[in-house]
Scaffold this motif. Structure first.
Motif, PDB file in Angstrom:
ATOM      1  N   ASN A 130      30.948 -88.178 -58.091  1.00 51.77           N
ATOM      2  CA  ASN A 130      31.781 -87.460 -59.061  1.00 51.77           C
ATOM      3  C   ASN A 130      32.717 -86.474 -58.379  1.00 51.77           C
ATOM      4  O   ASN A 130      33.874 -86.305 -58.800  1.00 51.77           O
ATOM      5  CB  ASN A 130      30.894 -86.722 -60.065  1.00 51.77           C
ATOM      6  CG  ASN A 130      30.236 -87.664 -61.058  1.00 51.77           C
ATOM      7  OD1 ASN A 130      30.779 -88.720 -61.376  1.00 51.77           O
ATOM      8  ND2 ASN A 130      29.062 -87.298 -61.555  1.00 51.77           N
ATOM      9  N   GLU A 131      32.224 -85.808 -57.321  1.00 51.52           N
ATOM     10  CA  GLU A 131      33.083 -84.858 -56.616  1.00 51.52           C
ATOM     11  C   GLU A 131      34.218 -85.574 -55.891  1.00 51.52           C
ATOM     12  O   GLU A 131      35.360 -85.098 -55.881  1.00 51.52           O
ATOM     13  CB  GLU A 131      32.255 -84.035 -55.618  1.00 51.52           C
ATOM     14  CG  GLU A 131      31.339 -83.021 -56.273  1.00 51.52           C
ATOM     15  CD  GLU A 131      32.103 -82.080 -57.183  1.00 51.52           C
ATOM     16  OE1 GLU A 131      33.026 -81.401 -56.701  1.00 51.52           O
ATOM     17  OE2 GLU A 131      31.779 -82.012 -58.378  1.00 51.52           O
TER      18      GLU A 131
ATOM     19  N   SER B 192      42.736 -87.783 -55.565  1.00 52.13           N
ATOM     20  CA  SER B 192      43.624 -88.203 -56.665  1.00 52.13           C
ATOM     21  C   SER B 192      44.572 -89.320 -56.281  1.00 52.13           C
ATOM     22  O   SER B 192      45.285 -89.847 -57.132  1.00 52.13           O
ATOM     23  CB  SER B 192      44.447 -86.997 -57.152  1.00 52.13           C
ATOM     24  OG  SER B 192      45.205 -86.449 -56.080  1.00 52.13           O
TER      25      SER B 192
ATOM     26  N   LYS C 131      35.544 -88.393 -56.791  1.00 56.83           N
ATOM     27  CA  LYS C 131      36.452 -88.840 -57.850  1.00 56.83           C
ATOM     28  C   LYS C 131      37.323 -87.688 -58.344  1.00 56.83           C
ATOM     29  O   LYS C 131      38.502 -87.869 -58.673  1.00 56.83           O
ATOM     30  CB  LYS C 131      35.634 -89.413 -59.005  1.00 56.83           C
ATOM     31  CG  LYS C 131      36.459 -89.987 -60.145  1.00 56.83           C
ATOM     32  CD  LYS C 131      35.541 -90.582 -61.212  1.00 56.83           C
ATOM     33  CE  LYS C 131      36.351 -91.164 -62.364  1.00 56.83           C
ATOM     34  NZ  LYS C 131      35.448 -91.743 -63.408  1.00 56.83           N
ATOM     35  N   ARG C 132      36.730 -86.492 -58.365  1.00 57.71           N
ATOM     36  CA  ARG C 132      37.467 -85.329 -58.876  1.00 57.71           C
ATOM     37  C   ARG C 132      38.502 -84.825 -57.883  1.00 57.71           C
ATOM     38  O   ARG C 132      39.599 -84.399 -58.269  1.00 57.71           O
ATOM     39  CB  ARG C 132      36.462 -84.208 -59.186  1.00 57.71           C
ATOM     40  CG  ARG C 132      37.071 -82.999 -59.876  1.00 57.71           C
ATOM     41  CD  ARG C 132      36.005 -82.248 -60.636  1.00 57.71           C
ATOM     42  NE  ARG C 132      35.039 -81.638 -59.738  1.00 57.71           N
ATOM     43  CZ  ARG C 132      35.101 -80.363 -59.355  1.00 57.71           C
ATOM     44  NH1 ARG C 132      36.079 -79.588 -59.783  1.00 57.71           N
ATOM     45  NH2 ARG C 132      34.196 -79.858 -58.568  1.00 57.71           N
ATOM     46  N   TRP C 133      38.168 -84.900 -56.570  1.00 57.15           N
ATOM     47  CA  TRP C 133      39.042 -84.309 -55.565  1.00 57.15           C
ATOM     48  C   TRP C 133      40.040 -85.293 -54.959  1.00 57.15           C
ATOM     49  O   TRP C 133      41.077 -84.874 -54.441  1.00 57.15           O
ATOM     50  CB  TRP C 133      38.215 -83.677 -54.450  1.00 57.15           C
ATOM     51  CG  TRP C 133      37.508 -82.438 -54.885  1.00 57.15           C
ATOM     52  CD1 TRP C 133      36.196 -82.316 -55.247  1.00 57.15           C
ATOM     53  CD2 TRP C 133      38.084 -81.135 -55.040  1.00 57.15           C
ATOM     54  NE1 TRP C 133      35.914 -81.025 -55.604  1.00 57.15           N
ATOM     55  CE2 TRP C 133      37.061 -80.270 -55.486  1.00 57.15           C
ATOM     56  CE3 TRP C 133      39.366 -80.612 -54.846  1.00 57.15           C
ATOM     57  CZ2 TRP C 133      37.281 -78.922 -55.742  1.00 57.15           C
ATOM     58  CZ3 TRP C 133      39.577 -79.274 -55.090  1.00 57.15           C
ATOM     59  CH2 TRP C 133      38.545 -78.443 -55.529  1.00 57.15           C
TER      60      TRP C 133
END
Length: 492
Positions: A278-279, A285, A281-283
């Motif tokens: 998840n991290e 882009s 995927k979040r960071w």
């Protein structure tokens, strides 16, 4: 320190220790490649084979199984969208889409490299920080150990999945099981009902084999055994330089984060893999394709975080005697069988053993790198191995393993009973890891609580006048309240 490191290396670099290390990796990969064969179950079932070995030899076998099974869980996750181990669940998101495009070999290669980077990183962190933590823990007294055990028990609330209540009930059941036997302070029998066999309590290894061997098998049969099939040929498992460049930073970062998560008692590889995925995927882009559509950095993040949790889990295990996950709980049992008590004292009395574990675990991931690339075609075909032939053998090993420790047939009945209890809990969706934590940590909490009161003549001030104990108890309260606060924030 240097002397202990050299002595540890001498212990590991013997033909039998290295052979068992490689054998452990092979067995772990074999079992991890078959859906339903978790790393915990494999270690629990096979731990009895280490009782007659030298301690370092037994640890090499178990660590090889541990690392190999966690890595191999990614293979069925990529090929048939079924994680071999729970911690490989996040690998499905990007691994399976790649396989659907005919790039299963590339996905497995990425998973192999990321697993090795994450695992090796965690072992380096373990080797750096574990001695420091142990040095601090050497100053712990009964109040500090009580507070630490309480903190471990409060972790149950955050690892209980969708139902905190079910997790707490499971943990309380484990605490109840731990009370059977002789009182740890005065030595009087408790809950033995006049049965001599119960004066020593329930054998921890037998309970673990039942929970993670028999219960998992019965649950697998309940869901219905199905034959998996592999329809595509696997090629191109060695990543290109471009792919290696793309995943390097993600793998290293996820390995570090996975190590930190793994160091939290009870967190485990499944939590680490989802958090790191998840991290990432979040960071990240600029993913092409997007995460969830076959992005190799998604595979790298999940697998590096997953395997990074292994070394992290050994930090509280070796330094404090508190298991980082279910597998490390079994490792504690294996060490205790050999007369070695995990904890800060181990770094003084058995320093060569500690550094042997560091060196051996690092070698495990080097072996995984070789085995993963050279044997990819073999491991993929293992997915199609008939479970109807495998599970009866597993059940037989459970019976043999439960009796092997003490040579007492009573332990086989304990194992069967634990298997039935575990099966019922799984049917009702109760988590099993809190039960294990309760069984291990409650005796530590009880004995140190009572010793603390003896030292202070019954005054509870001993717990809040100690800055370390008081701080840990505050953290315990926050840990207990966190899931409820998080739920309230989510609902609002």
């Amino acid at each position: 320190m240097l002397e202990a490191f050299i002595e540890g290396a001498i212990l590991v670099f013997t033909p039998i220790a290295l052979l068992l290390l490689v054998a452990g990796v092979l067995v772990g990969v074999l079992m991890g490649s078959i859906p339903g064969m978790t790393a915990t179950m494999t270690v629990a079932v096979l731990v009895s084979f280490t009782f007659a070995m030298e301690p370092i030899e037994g640890m090499m076998l178990l660590l090889g199984i541990y690392g190999g099974a966690l890595y191999a869980g990614s293979i069925p996750a990529i090929i048939i969208r079924t994680p071999g181990t729970p911690s490989a669940a996040a690998t499905v998101f990007d691994g399976y889409p790649l396989a659907q495009r005919g790039e299963a070999g590339r996905a497995i290669g990425i998973a192999t490299v990321a697993s090795v980077i994450g695992g090796a990183t965690s072992v380096v962190i373990l080797a750096i920080f574990a001695p420091q933590v142990a040095q601090i823990a050497l100053n712990f007294r009964s109040p500090e150990f009580f507070a630490l055990a309480v903190f471990g028990l409060t972790i149950i609330a955050s690892i209980s999945g969708d139902s905190v209540v079910k997790g707490v009930i499971s943990g309380l059941l484990g605490m109840l099981i731990a009370t059977v036997g002789l009182d740890p302070v005065v030595g009087t029998p408790r809950f033995t009902f006049g049965t001599t066999a119960l004066t020593a309590g329930f054998a921890f290894i037998a309970v673990m084999i039942g929970l993670f061997g028999v219960a998992e098998g019965l649950n697998y049969y309940r869901k219905g055994i199905k034959q998996n099939a592999v329809s595509q040929d696997i090629s191109g498992t060695i990543p290109s330089w471009e792919d290696l460049r793309t995943i390097s930073a993600t793998s290293l970062g996820s390995g570090l984060v996975g190590s930190l998560i793994g160091a939290i008692p009870g967190a485990g590889g499944d939590m680490a893999s989802f958090v790191t995925y998840n991290e990432a995927k979040r960071w990240i882009s600029d993913g092409t394709p997007e995460f969830g559509d076959g992005n190799i950095r998604g595979i790298a993040a999940a697998e590096s975080g997953n395997n990074g949790s292994t070394g992290g889990a050994l930090i509280p295990t070796l330094t404090l005697g508190i298991p980082g996950d279910a597998v490390s709980a079994i490792l504690i049992g294996a060490l205790l069988v050999h007369g070695i008590t995990p904890g800060p004292g181990m770094f003084e009395s058995d320093a060569s053993m500690v550094y042997g574990i560091f060196i051996g675990f690092f070698l495990v991931y080097l072996v995984i790198l070789v085995v993963g690339f050279l044997g990819a075609h073999v491991w993929v075909r293992l997915i199609s191995f008939p479970p109807r032939l495998l599970w009866p053998s597993i059940f037989l090993l459970c019976v043999v393993g439960s009796i092997a420790l003490r040579g007492n047939p009573f332990d086989a009945w304990v194992m069967i009973l634990a298997g039935i209890v575990g099966y019922v809990l799984l049917m009702q969706e109760y988590p099993l890891v809190p039960l294990v934590l309760g069984m291990i940590l409650s005796p530590i909490a009880e004995s140190n609580f009572r010793r603390s009161l003896q030292i202070s003549d019954g005054s509870f001030a001993i717990f809040y006048t100690s800055p370390i104990a008081f701080t840990i108890l505050i953290l315990s309260a926050l840990s207990l309240l966190y899931p409820f606060i998080q739920r309230q924030l989510t609902d609002s």
